[in-house]
Write an enzyme that holds these catalytic residues in place. Structure first.
Site, short mmCIF file in Angstrom:
data_model
loop_
_atom_site.label_atom_id
_atom_site.label_comp_id
_atom_site.label_asym_id
_atom_site.label_seq_id
_atom_site.Cartn_x
_atom_site.Cartn_y
_atom_site.Cartn_z
N GLU B 70 -0.85 72.84 -13.12
CA GLU B 70 -0.58 71.30 -13.23
C GLU B 70 1.19 71.21 -12.89
O GLU B 70 1.54 69.97 -12.12
CB GLU B 70 -0.85 70.71 -14.38
CG GLU B 70 -2.59 70.59 -14.83
CD GLU B 70 -3.18 72.00 -15.06
OE1 GLU B 70 -2.39 72.93 -15.20
OE2 GLU B 70 -4.13 71.89 -14.76
N HIS B 139 -11.23 66.57 -23.43
CA HIS B 139 -11.65 66.31 -22.14
C HIS B 139 -11.92 64.59 -22.50
O HIS B 139 -12.48 63.98 -21.66
CB HIS B 139 -13.24 66.83 -21.82
CG HIS B 139 -12.97 68.16 -21.56
ND1 HIS B 139 -12.64 69.38 -22.00
CD2 HIS B 139 -13.20 68.77 -20.04
CE1 HIS B 139 -12.61 70.42 -21.41
NE2 HIS B 139 -13.07 70.04 -20.08
#
Ligand SMILES: Cc1ncc(C[n+]2csc(CCOP(=O)(O)OP(=O)(O)O)c2C)c(N)n1
Ligand SMILES: [Mg+2]
Lengths: 383, 334
Positions: B70, B139
């Protein structure tokens, strides 16, 4: 201009890619390696049968969990099918005092460390974030943020060195020399934390084994996107040894891991093992691998899966049919027990989650917990 | 064939995922400077299929299945933006943005100012956020306040396919970096997208239900929940106005203040933990502006001060209709 013949030496392996270790080839024939074969010489057929049994239990556990998810009994499942040799083999080479930092697919390692099916499924059923007590198994909670566990493993290993240096060992007379294992995947190897971990591990000569399962895929992204060379090649750049093994070859995995742990225990620093394997299942039950990989690839990889190879070898070594028959019966029973243990998992109480946020009292959390209790009671009064 | 039949209809009913897909496609068709990068966004079309078909249409160079990092995704997006591109990187889930936090908060947000206004960095980071999808740890998070607290970033959400389409189009056009939070549990919700709404302003709030007794301000996945709560309150005799904030930074305090000056009561709802969340910021701003109009303290309904819990109990954590109604009741009985 005088004619001049210049010969440029082209190295055959300019990047120093480590050779791939194989001790049991695809046809289940033994291969000899001067350095590594001695590390599995003591393993007799009975022992190998036990390893095979754990691999079979892992496979069954995995199939059962996949089925449970399909039936809505688990939120998610990440299958380890095809990676049993890499997982069970590396775990077999550890000692109980070694501390393991898994990612989220190391079910074969977890089972080898004595974690119950129900404990293992708690995370995936959405009832807990970790179903076992890590210290009881020297096996940390699964980590879902990729690579985050790798620096933890390195720091834990640095702590082991400190224990020895500062005289903090539980038993100074013990000749136990625990090591730490960090498991992660080919995709995760790209994360910056892996790089930083390797630098730290090298700088502090930390007793840590970086165990990469290269299962060729990071969800839909092929390994070629992560690296031009095998990941094991990187170790040299950090100044420690990198081994590359056929991760579907149980003997190669055991030999390499034993060798690496021996070296680490001797204070000869970190080691990186790249076990080349293949994820036969979907990334998770939420994934559809037909979108990104071909059936041909899957079929050819299935031919080289690890359990069949070991079975072939065991049969050639004279393991009787009765062993396999009895094991089949045990595996079947085990499957049913996996199912039951999932269905019998207690649902958590929301209230309990307030209590785990901090290790000591926190006024805001107490206030919110109190508010929530009164809010709930308000409904009960209405009914 | 009539000519009209060849033209795309000005209004189409789409799911939010499809509306976002269309926004990316239209932005990419208009300018080859728009490039996408992320984990699994190419061949797979993203784990939510939001980028489905784009790699086939625009090629792997403009729809990059990136290596798995990322910090790399956002850091290289910054470099691409400095070279004149308009990258639209995707972070796969809210909980996985943090390896890129340094690049976003220390670099992306500051680049324009610290280079003496010589570099614009029009990076639009798409992040699915929020919970109640029955998933595992990391999540289901709502980290918007962490980004809104960072000067230099614009932070936008959407609660309908229409706003998602235009919010994303306008975010990509913005010369500033934008964090575009997509409420993942609404990806499959359908709604009409008006493609003619070219003067849409993503940095403003919208009154999505008119009322006169109390105002609810919310955003993202909670907008339909707030509307349902307002409907239920209506049955109890309260007329409740609902505002979709849409933009979190800038925060359209004016629209909320106008409403609160009329209703005198404000409830703010979000999935993110209440403490240090956007509700606190809005509450303070409204108290500053509407002190004499307020009939009750501004109330916040949000997540608790704990990590997002496991799926089996997530519905007790995330504000639902009942939690919002309880706050409405508290406001009226103050
Ligand atoms: C920091 C972070 N980014 C993204 C994800 C989403 N994600 C989960 S698994 C995965 C692929 C991981 O691939 P690899 O490391 O090879 O492990 P494997 O799943 O193959 O075992 C991705 C992108 C994540 N969990 N964490
Ligand atoms: Mg992988």
């Amino acid at each position: 201009m005088p004619e001049q013949q210049t010969t440029v030496e082209v190295p055959s392996n300019p990047w120093g890619i480590p050779a791939r270790l194989q001790l049991l080839n695809e046809e289940a024939q033994l291969q000899h390696d001067d350095k590594f074969s001695p590390y599995v010489e003591d393993i007799d057929r009975e022992t190998l049968q036990q390893v095979y049994r754990t691999m079979m239990l892992t496979r069954r556990f995995d199939d059962e969990a996949t089925a449970l998810q399909r039936q809505g009994q688990l939120a998610l499942w990440a299958p380890c099918k095809g990676q049993e040799a890499a997982q069970v083999g590396s775990a077999f080479a550890t000692r109980p005092e070694d501390f393991i930092f898994p990612s989220y697919r190391e079910h074969g390692v977890a089972i080898s460390r004595g974690i119950d099916p129900g404990e293992l499924l708690a995370l995936f059923r959405g009832v807990n974030t970790c179903g076992w007590k890590p210290q009881d198994h020297n096996f940390q909670a699964y980590t879902l943020v990729l690579a985050a566990q790798v620096p933890h493993a390195t720091g834990y290993a640095m702590g082991l060195n400190f224990d020895a240096d500062f005289g903090n060992e539980r038993d100074p007379n013990s000749d136990e020399k625990p090591a730490v294992l960090a498991y992660f995947g080919d995709g995760s190897s790209t994360e910056g934390e892996v790089h930083e971990s390797m630098v730290f591990a090298a700088s502090y000569n930390a007793p840590v084994l970086f165990f990469v399962q290269n299962n060729q895929w990071a969800i839909s992204v092929p390994f070629s996107t992560q690296s031009r060379v095998p990941i094991a090649t990187r170790a040299a750049g950090y100044g420690f040894e990198g081994l590359r093994v056929d991760g579907n070859d149980i003997l190669a995995v055991v030999a390499a891991t034993r060798y690496a742990l021996e070296k680490i225990r001797a204070g000869e620093g970190p080691v990186l093992i790249e076990a080349e394997t293949y994820r036969l299942g979907a990334h998770t039950t939420a994934d559809d691998p037909t979108k990104y990989r071909t059936n041909e690839e899957l079929e050819s990889r299935t031919l080289h899966e690890p359990i069949g190879r070991l079975e072939k070898y065991l049969r050639a070594q004279g393991t009787p049919d009765s062993f396999f028959e009895e094991l089949m019966a045990e595996v079947k029973e085990y499957g049913a027990s996996v199912r039951n243990s999932a269905l019998n998992l207690q649902n958590p109480r929301f209230e309990d989650f307030f209590e785990r946020v901090y290790a000591s009292a926190h006024p805001l959390v107490q206030e919110e917990a109190q508010w929530f209790q009164e809010y709930q009671e308000g409904f009960e009064e209405q009914n | 064939m009539t000519t009209e039949m060849n033209e795309a209809p000005a209004v189409e009913t789409l799911t939010m995922a499809k509306a976002i897909n269309r926004a990316l496609r239209d932005a990419m068709s208009e300018s080859n400077k728009v490039v996408l990068m992320g984990e699994d966004i190419g061949k797979l079309g993203g784990v939510f299929r939001v980028t489905e078909g784009l790699s086939a249409e625009f090629g792997e160079k403009r729809v990059m299945d990136s290596p798995l990092g990322e910090a790399g995704i956002i850091g290289t997006s910054i470099g691409l933006a400095m070279k004149g591109y308009r990258p639209v990187p995707e972070i796969q889930f809210d909980g996985f943005v943090f390896p890129a936090f340094n690049q976003i908060t220390s670099q992306l947000s500051k680049m324009h100012g610290r280079t003496g206004k010589n570099f614009e960095v029009p990076v639009t980071i798409r992040i699915p956020f929020g919970g109640v999808i029955g998933s595992v740890e990391h999540h289901s998070e709502s980290p918007e306040a962490l980004f809104a607290h960072t000067p230099g970033l614009r932070v936008v959400t959407a609660s309908s396919p229409h706003d998602a389409y235009w919010g994303l189009r306008k975010s990509i056009e913005s010369p500033d970096p934008v964090i575009f939070f997509e409420p993942k549990r609404r990806y499959w919700m359908k709604g009409a997208v008006n493609f003619g709404h070219t003067n849409f302003d993503p940095f403003t709030a919208e009154v999505v239900r008119a009322g006169k007794d109390l105002t609810i301000a919310t955003y993202g996945a909670l907008v339909p929940v707030a509307l349902a709560a307002a409907q239920a309150a209506q049955e109890g005799g309260y007329s409740v106005e609902v505002i979709d904030l849409r933009s979190i930074s800038p925060l359209d305090v004016e629209t909320v203040a106008e409403s609160v000056n009329k209703t005198g009561r404000l409830v703010i709802a979000h999935e993110a933990p209440t403490f240090g969340g956007m509700g606190g910021e809005l509450s303070a701003s409204i108290t500053e502006r509407c002190f004499y109009s307020l009939e009750a303290p501004v109330l916040r309904v949000g997540g608790f001060h704990m990590p997002y819990p496991v799926a089996k109990v997530e519905e007790e954590y995330v504000p639902g209709i009942d939690r919002i109604l309880e706050a409405i009741e508290r406001s009226f009985t103050y």
